[in-house]
Design a protein around this motif. Structure first.
Motif, PDB file in Angstrom:
ATOM      1  N   TYR A 138       0.832  -1.208   0.000  1.00 32.02           N
ATOM      2  CA  TYR A 138       0.000   0.000   0.000  1.00 32.02           C
ATOM      3  C   TYR A 138       0.871   1.265   0.000  1.00 32.02           C
ATOM      4  O   TYR A 138       0.564   2.232  -0.684  1.00 32.02           O
ATOM      5  N   LYS A 139       1.962   1.232   0.743  1.00 28.95           N
ATOM      6  CA  LYS A 139       2.843   2.397   0.820  1.00 28.95           C
ATOM      7  C   LYS A 139       3.481   2.692  -0.533  1.00 28.95           C
ATOM      8  O   LYS A 139       3.520   3.845  -0.969  1.00 28.95           O
ATOM      9  N   VAL A 140       3.987   1.662  -1.190  1.00 28.63           N
ATOM     10  CA  VAL A 140       4.639   1.855  -2.487  1.00 28.63           C
ATOM     11  C   VAL A 140       3.629   2.375  -3.514  1.00 28.63           C
ATOM     12  O   VAL A 140       3.925   3.314  -4.260  1.00 28.63           O
ATOM     13  N   VAL A 141       2.431   1.801  -3.533  1.00 30.73           N
ATOM     14  CA  VAL A 141       1.411   2.274  -4.478  1.00 30.73           C
ATOM     15  C   VAL A 141       1.030   3.718  -4.165  1.00 30.73           C
ATOM     16  O   VAL A 141       0.931   4.558  -5.060  1.00 30.73           O
ATOM     17  N   ARG A 142       0.833   4.019  -2.897  1.00 30.45           N
ATOM     18  CA  ARG A 142       0.450   5.377  -2.479  1.00 30.45           C
ATOM     19  C   ARG A 142       1.522   6.399  -2.855  1.00 30.45           C
ATOM     20  O   ARG A 142       1.213   7.558  -3.131  1.00 30.45           O
ATOM     21  N   ASN A 143       2.780   5.992  -2.893  1.00 31.32           N
ATOM     22  CA  ASN A 143       3.878   6.902  -3.204  1.00 31.32           C
ATOM     23  C   ASN A 143       4.233   6.959  -4.693  1.00 31.32           C
ATOM     24  O   ASN A 143       5.159   7.671  -5.073  1.00 31.32           O
ATOM     25  N   CYS A 144       3.509   6.216  -5.523  1.00 34.19           N
ATOM     26  CA  CYS A 144       3.751   6.282  -6.965  1.00 34.19           C
ATOM     27  C   CYS A 144       3.351   7.653  -7.492  1.00 34.19           C
ATOM     28  O   CYS A 144       2.371   8.236  -7.031  1.00 34.19           O
ATOM     29  N   PRO A 145       4.086   8.140  -8.466  1.00 30.09           N
ATOM     30  CA  PRO A 145       3.686   9.429  -9.053  1.00 30.09           C
ATOM     31  C   PRO A 145       2.378   9.262  -9.804  1.00 30.09           C
ATOM     32  O   PRO A 145       2.116   8.214 -10.383  1.00 30.09           O
ATOM     33  N   ASP A 146       1.532  10.265  -9.736  1.00 29.97           N
ATOM     34  CA  ASP A 146       0.257  10.160 -10.433  1.00 29.97           C
ATOM     35  C   ASP A 146       0.174  11.081 -11.636  1.00 29.97           C
ATOM     36  O   ASP A 146      -0.894  11.283 -12.194  1.00 29.97           O
ATOM     37  N   ASP A 147       1.321  11.632 -12.062  1.00 28.01           N
ATOM     38  CA  ASP A 147       1.283  12.485 -13.249  1.00 28.01           C
ATOM     39  C   ASP A 147       0.931  11.688 -14.501  1.00 28.01           C
ATOM     40  O   ASP A 147       0.363  12.217 -15.435  1.00 28.01           O
ATOM     41  N   HIS A 148       1.240  10.421 -14.519  1.00 31.34           N
ATOM     42  CA  HIS A 148       0.820   9.536 -15.610  1.00 31.34           C
ATOM     43  C   HIS A 148      -0.214   8.535 -15.110  1.00 31.34           C
ATOM     44  O   HIS A 148      -0.411   7.488 -15.704  1.00 31.34           O
ATOM     45  N   LYS A 149      -0.817   8.843 -13.982  1.00 38.18           N
ATOM     46  CA  LYS A 149      -1.882   8.032 -13.373  1.00 38.18           C
ATOM     47  C   LYS A 149      -1.389   6.668 -12.889  1.00 38.18           C
ATOM     48  O   LYS A 149      -2.155   5.729 -12.790  1.00 38.18           O
ATOM     49  N   PHE A 150      -0.090   6.548 -12.561  1.00 39.53           N
ATOM     50  CA  PHE A 150       0.441   5.283 -12.053  1.00 39.53           C
ATOM     51  C   PHE A 150      -0.302   4.838 -10.798  1.00 39.53           C
ATOM     52  O   PHE A 150      -0.730   3.695 -10.683  1.00 39.53           O
ATOM     53  N   THR A 164      -3.237   5.747  -9.587  1.00 37.40           N
ATOM     54  CA  THR A 164      -4.645   5.450  -9.854  1.00 37.40           C
ATOM     55  C   THR A 164      -4.805   4.099 -10.532  1.00 37.40           C
ATOM     56  O   THR A 164      -5.668   3.300 -10.159  1.00 37.40           O
ATOM     57  N   ILE A 165      -3.965   3.815 -11.509  1.00 42.23           N
ATOM     58  CA  ILE A 165      -4.042   2.529 -12.220  1.00 42.23           C
ATOM     59  C   ILE A 165      -3.771   1.373 -11.264  1.00 42.23           C
ATOM     60  O   ILE A 165      -4.525   0.392 -11.236  1.00 42.23           O
ATOM     61  N   LEU A 166      -2.705   1.466 -10.480  1.00 39.28           N
ATOM     62  CA  LEU A 166      -2.375   0.378  -9.547  1.00 39.28           C
ATOM     63  C   LEU A 166      -3.461   0.201  -8.487  1.00 39.28           C
ATOM     64  O   LEU A 166      -3.826  -0.930  -8.152  1.00 39.28           O
ATOM     65  N   GLU A 167      -3.969   1.308  -7.962  1.00 41.02           N
ATOM     66  CA  GLU A 167      -5.024   1.216  -6.946  1.00 41.02           C
ATOM     67  C   GLU A 167      -6.272   0.559  -7.511  1.00 41.02           C
ATOM     68  O   GLU A 167      -6.782  -0.410  -6.940  1.00 41.02           O
ATOM     69  N   LYS A 168      -6.783   1.072  -8.600  1.00 42.01           N
ATOM     70  CA  LYS A 168      -8.042   0.562  -9.164  1.00 42.01           C
ATOM     71  C   LYS A 168      -7.898  -0.866  -9.674  1.00 42.01           C
ATOM     72  O   LYS A 168      -8.741  -1.707  -9.412  1.00 42.01           O
ATOM     73  N   CYS A 169      -6.826  -1.106 -10.397  1.00 38.70           N
ATOM     74  CA  CYS A 169      -6.661  -2.406 -11.041  1.00 38.70           C
ATOM     75  C   CYS A 169      -6.318  -3.518 -10.051  1.00 38.70           C
ATOM     76  O   CYS A 169      -6.878  -4.607 -10.122  1.00 38.70           O
ATOM     77  N   PHE A 170      -5.422  -3.224  -9.103  1.00 40.16           N
ATOM     78  CA  PHE A 170      -4.916  -4.290  -8.242  1.00 40.16           C
ATOM     79  C   PHE A 170      -5.378  -4.209  -6.790  1.00 40.16           C
ATOM     80  O   PHE A 170      -5.683  -5.229  -6.184  1.00 40.16           O
ATOM     81  N   GLY A 196     -12.360  -0.778 -14.709  1.00 36.74           N
ATOM     82  CA  GLY A 196     -12.495   0.251 -13.686  1.00 36.74           C
ATOM     83  C   GLY A 196     -11.351   1.243 -13.701  1.00 36.74           C
ATOM     84  O   GLY A 196     -11.551   2.448 -13.530  1.00 36.74           O
ATOM     85  N   ALA A 197     -10.140   0.739 -13.914  1.00 42.32           N
ATOM     86  CA  ALA A 197      -8.972   1.622 -13.960  1.00 42.32           C
ATOM     87  C   ALA A 197      -9.011   2.504 -15.196  1.00 42.32           C
ATOM     88  O   ALA A 197      -8.704   3.695 -15.133  1.00 42.32           O
ATOM     89  N   LEU A 198      -9.412   1.929 -16.308  1.00 45.67           N
ATOM     90  CA  LEU A 198      -9.502   2.695 -17.556  1.00 45.67           C
ATOM     91  C   LEU A 198     -10.521   3.822 -17.421  1.00 45.67           C
ATOM     92  O   LEU A 198     -10.276   4.953 -17.842  1.00 45.67           O
ATOM     93  N   ASP A 199     -11.655   3.542 -16.804  1.00 43.40           N
ATOM     94  CA  ASP A 199     -12.666   4.579 -16.558  1.00 43.40           C
ATOM     95  C   ASP A 199     -12.129   5.674 -15.640  1.00 43.40           C
ATOM     96  O   ASP A 199     -12.409   6.852 -15.848  1.00 43.40           O
ATOM     97  N   ALA A 200     -11.359   5.285 -14.635  1.00 42.45           N
ATOM     98  CA  ALA A 200     -10.859   6.257 -13.652  1.00 42.45           C
ATOM     99  C   ALA A 200      -9.826   7.214 -14.237  1.00 42.45           C
ATOM    100  O   ALA A 200      -9.794   8.383 -13.872  1.00 42.45           O
TER     101      ALA A 200
END
Length: 152
Positions: free
Chosen positions: A79-91, A93-99, A107-111
């Motif tokens: 959770y920490k690594v995903v939370r700290n991913c940069p979201d400028d390219h939606k990294f 958001t993609i990891l959270e929604k998808c995994f 769901g990730a594509l919609d988000a």
């Protein structure tokens, strides 16, 4: 004979790394989450009565507790690594929604509201970013050991 240029980090076998990340999220992460929620207080006290036993020195209760603590650490780290991913390219958001939230690609594509090809390009980059950042906790990167240019 030309000089062989090598970067600071070994070249990554991206396809194998992506397979490892996908396997981790689809198979190992759910098991770690389930194991990390095991109630430590429900474990029985170890029995020190060795009469009639073969004398095994293994403490299975301690093994269970250590396994749970290890699982808890990996779940928190995920959770920490995903939370700290940069979201400028939606990294993130993609990891959270998808995994993490189980919404899958739809769901990730919609988000993220990207075209399909751009989404999968960013998902791939997000998974590689996750593998690199998560390597302090769990090894899932696959470095190429032999390259044709280096002759190693």
């Amino acid at each position: 004979m030309g000089a062989v240029l090598m970067g600071l980090f070994p070249e990554l076998n991206e396809e194998e790394t992506l397979k490892n990340v996908k396997y981790y999220f689809e198979h190992e992460f759910p098991r770690l989450k389930a194991r990390s929620h095991m109630n430590i207080s429900s474990l029985q006290s170890p029995s020190f009565d060795t009469v009639g036993t073969s004398g095994s020195a293994r403490n299975t209760q301690e093994d269970k507790i250590m396994g749970q603590l290890w699982a808890m650490d990996l779940v928190k780290a995920t959770y920490k690594v995903v939370r700290n991913c940069p979201d400028d390219h939606k990294f993130r958001t993609i990891l959270e929604k998808c995994f993490l939230y189980g919404k899958g690609n739809t769901g990730a594509l919609d988000a993220v509201n990207y075209e399909t090809s751009r989404y999968f390009e960013c998902k791939r980059a997000a998974m590689l970013y996750f593998a690199d950042a998560f390597s302090d906790y769990y090894q899932m990167e696959v470095n190429m050991i032999k390259t044709e240019k280096s002759g190693v």
